[in-house]
Design a protein around this motif. Sequence first.
Motif, PDB file in Angstrom:
ATOM      1  N   ALA A  71     -29.745   8.145  12.358  1.00  0.00           N
ATOM      2  CA  ALA A  71     -30.988   8.168  13.140  1.00  0.00           C
ATOM      3  C   ALA A  71     -31.251   6.813  13.792  1.00  0.00           C
ATOM      4  N   LYS A  72     -30.980   5.752  13.061  1.00  0.00           N
ATOM      5  CA  LYS A  72     -31.188   4.401  13.591  1.00  0.00           C
ATOM      6  C   LYS A  72     -30.229   4.108  14.737  1.00  0.00           C
ATOM      7  N   ASN A  73     -28.984   4.523  14.587  1.00  0.00           N
ATOM      8  CA  ASN A  73     -27.965   4.246  15.601  1.00  0.00           C
ATOM      9  C   ASN A  73     -28.087   5.137  16.831  1.00  0.00           C
ATOM     10  N   ASN A  74     -28.836   6.234  16.713  1.00  0.00           N
ATOM     11  CA  ASN A  74     -28.998   7.166  17.836  1.00  0.00           C
ATOM     12  C   ASN A  74     -30.471   7.345  18.195  1.00  0.00           C
ATOM     13  N   SER A  75     -31.207   6.270  18.052  1.00  0.00           N
ATOM     14  CA  SER A  75     -32.657   6.301  18.288  1.00  0.00           C
ATOM     15  C   SER A  75     -32.995   6.868  19.668  1.00  0.00           C
ATOM     16  N   GLY A  76     -34.041   7.705  19.713  1.00  0.00           N
ATOM     17  CA  GLY A  76     -34.488   8.272  20.979  1.00  0.00           C
ATOM     18  C   GLY A  76     -33.825   9.577  21.359  1.00  0.00           C
ATOM     19  N   THR A  77     -32.944  10.078  20.515  1.00  0.00           N
ATOM     20  CA  THR A  77     -32.267  11.340  20.803  1.00  0.00           C
ATOM     21  C   THR A  77     -32.821  12.450  19.908  1.00  0.00           C
ATOM     22  N   PRO A  78     -32.666  13.713  20.326  1.00  0.00           N
ATOM     23  CA  PRO A  78     -33.101  14.829  19.463  1.00  0.00           C
ATOM     24  C   PRO A  78     -32.383  14.825  18.120  1.00  0.00           C
ATOM     25  N   GLN A  79     -31.122  14.399  18.130  1.00  0.00           N
ATOM     26  CA  GLN A  79     -30.358  14.379  16.893  1.00  0.00           C
ATOM     27  C   GLN A  79     -30.936  13.379  15.893  1.00  0.00           C
ATOM     28  N   ALA A  80     -31.487  12.264  16.416  1.00  0.00           N
ATOM     29  CA  ALA A  80     -32.084  11.258  15.532  1.00  0.00           C
ATOM     30  C   ALA A  80     -33.304  11.827  14.818  1.00  0.00           C
ATOM     31  N   SER A  81     -34.120  12.592  15.538  1.00  0.00           N
ATOM     32  CA  SER A  81     -35.303  13.202  14.925  1.00  0.00           C
ATOM     33  C   SER A  81     -34.902  14.187  13.834  1.00  0.00           C
ATOM     34  N   ILE A  82     -33.894  14.993  14.122  1.00  0.00           N
ATOM     35  CA  ILE A  82     -33.427  15.961  13.136  1.00  0.00           C
ATOM     36  C   ILE A  82     -32.843  15.238  11.923  1.00  0.00           C
ATOM     37  N   ALA A  83     -32.125  14.152  12.167  1.00  0.00           N
ATOM     38  CA  ALA A  83     -31.537  13.379  11.068  1.00  0.00           C
ATOM     39  C   ALA A  83     -32.627  12.815  10.158  1.00  0.00           C
ATOM     40  N   LYS A  84     -33.725  12.333  10.745  1.00  0.00           N
ATOM     41  CA  LYS A  84     -34.832  11.809   9.934  1.00  0.00           C
ATOM     42  C   LYS A  84     -35.463  12.904   9.084  1.00  0.00           C
ATOM     43  N   VAL A  85     -35.681  14.059   9.698  1.00  0.00           N
ATOM     44  CA  VAL A  85     -36.275  15.183   8.965  1.00  0.00           C
ATOM     45  C   VAL A  85     -35.371  15.601   7.814  1.00  0.00           C
ATOM     46  N   GLU A  86     -34.066  15.658   8.081  1.00  0.00           N
ATOM     47  CA  GLU A  86     -33.130  16.077   7.037  1.00  0.00           C
ATOM     48  C   GLU A  86     -33.013  15.016   5.950  1.00  0.00           C
ATOM     49  N   ALA A  87     -33.014  13.740   6.336  1.00  0.00           N
ATOM     50  CA  ALA A  87     -32.953  12.657   5.352  1.00  0.00           C
ATOM     51  C   ALA A  87     -34.172  12.702   4.433  1.00  0.00           C
ATOM     52  N   ALA A  88     -35.335  12.952   5.012  1.00  0.00           N
ATOM     53  CA  ALA A  88     -36.568  13.049   4.220  1.00  0.00           C
ATOM     54  C   ALA A  88     -36.524  14.271   3.303  1.00  0.00           C
ATOM     55  N   ARG A  89     -36.002  15.374   3.820  1.00  0.00           N
ATOM     56  CA  ARG A  89     -35.916  16.596   3.011  1.00  0.00           C
ATOM     57  C   ARG A  89     -35.026  16.379   1.790  1.00  0.00           C
ATOM     58  N   VAL A  90     -33.895  15.685   1.980  1.00  0.00           N
ATOM     59  CA  VAL A  90     -32.982  15.401   0.873  1.00  0.00           C
ATOM     60  C   VAL A  90     -33.675  14.548  -0.182  1.00  0.00           C
ATOM     61  N   LEU A  91     -34.372  13.508   0.270  1.00  0.00           N
ATOM     62  CA  LEU A  91     -35.078  12.630  -0.672  1.00  0.00           C
ATOM     63  C   LEU A  91     -36.172  13.384  -1.417  1.00  0.00           C
ATOM     64  N   LEU A  92     -36.904  14.222  -0.710  1.00  0.00           N
ATOM     65  CA  LEU A  92     -37.975  14.991  -1.342  1.00  0.00           C
ATOM     66  C   LEU A  92     -37.405  15.943  -2.387  1.00  0.00           C
ATOM     67  N   ALA A  93     -36.331  16.626  -2.057  1.00  0.00           N
ATOM     68  CA  ALA A  93     -35.708  17.555  -3.001  1.00  0.00           C
ATOM     69  C   ALA A  93     -35.221  16.821  -4.254  1.00  0.00           C
ATOM     70  N   GLN A  94     -34.613  15.661  -4.059  1.00  0.00           N
ATOM     71  CA  GLN A  94     -34.150  14.870  -5.195  1.00  0.00           C
ATOM     72  C   GLN A  94     -35.327  14.413  -6.045  1.00  0.00           C
ATOM     73  N   GLY A  95     -36.400  13.983  -5.362  1.00  0.00           N
ATOM     74  CA  GLY A  95     -37.574  13.512  -6.088  1.00  0.00           C
ATOM     75  C   GLY A  95     -38.232  14.602  -6.913  1.00  0.00           C
ATOM     76  N   LEU A  96     -38.386  15.776  -6.326  1.00  0.00           N
ATOM     77  CA  LEU A  96     -39.019  16.882  -7.039  1.00  0.00           C
ATOM     78  C   LEU A  96     -38.164  17.330  -8.223  1.00  0.00           C
ATOM     79  N   THR A  97     -36.852  17.249  -8.069  1.00  0.00           N
ATOM     80  CA  THR A  97     -35.960  17.611  -9.177  1.00  0.00           C
ATOM     81  C   THR A  97     -36.085  16.612 -10.314  1.00  0.00           C
TER      82      THR A  97
END
Length: 204
Positions: free
Chosen positions: A81-107
């Motif tokens: 996301a950092k290396n592709n800032s400003g692209t749609p893929q960067a936004s999706i990468a951030k959402v997915e990165a957050a989802r992974v962290l949230l899932a790990q945290g809840l577990t």
Amino acid sequence: MNSNEQAHHNPLIQPDAMRMSFADFAEIHGKKIIGIAVPLVLLIAVYLTTSKISRNAIEEESKRWSDLGMLQQSADLQAFAKNNSGTPQASIAKVEAARVLLAQGLTLFASSNAEMKKEASNNIEKAIELYDDVIKDPLLNPELKAQALLNTGKAHEALRHFDKAKDYYTQASLLKDNTAAGKLAAKYLGENQVEFASFYKNFD
């Protein structure tokens, strides 16, 4: 044989006459020829350049999607996301990165180990940061925004920030007409009028 008949039978005369005619034409209309030819050349050059840029852009876009599809770890997704800032893929990468962290945290919240609980809280707080960052993007796809809002609500709920959780759920529910995540948030709010803490008290 008159001069016209000689010209007709002499193949060397016609090319000379044609060259002279062209020279006269060029002298008279030379500026017009240049005036037409130069813009035409420029247009061709612009077309070829933009075509090349367009092809390169398509190739780069395709590569970004391909690279994103191979990433699974939150750290890798954040770096992408950092290396592709400003692209749609960067936004999706951030959402997915957050989802992974949230899932790990809840577990990890289910663990009785103090260190693991601390790691769980850290993961969830980082997920909230990533979600909040992507939610601010005015060009964010509505479905992604609703997902980010809904999951940020879940993250705050896990940390017992119940007022904040309800606020994010409410924001997500406002997108219910256009998004599946918004519908889910509205349903969740409607079905959970009791205090959110009822579930998480089991992990104290």
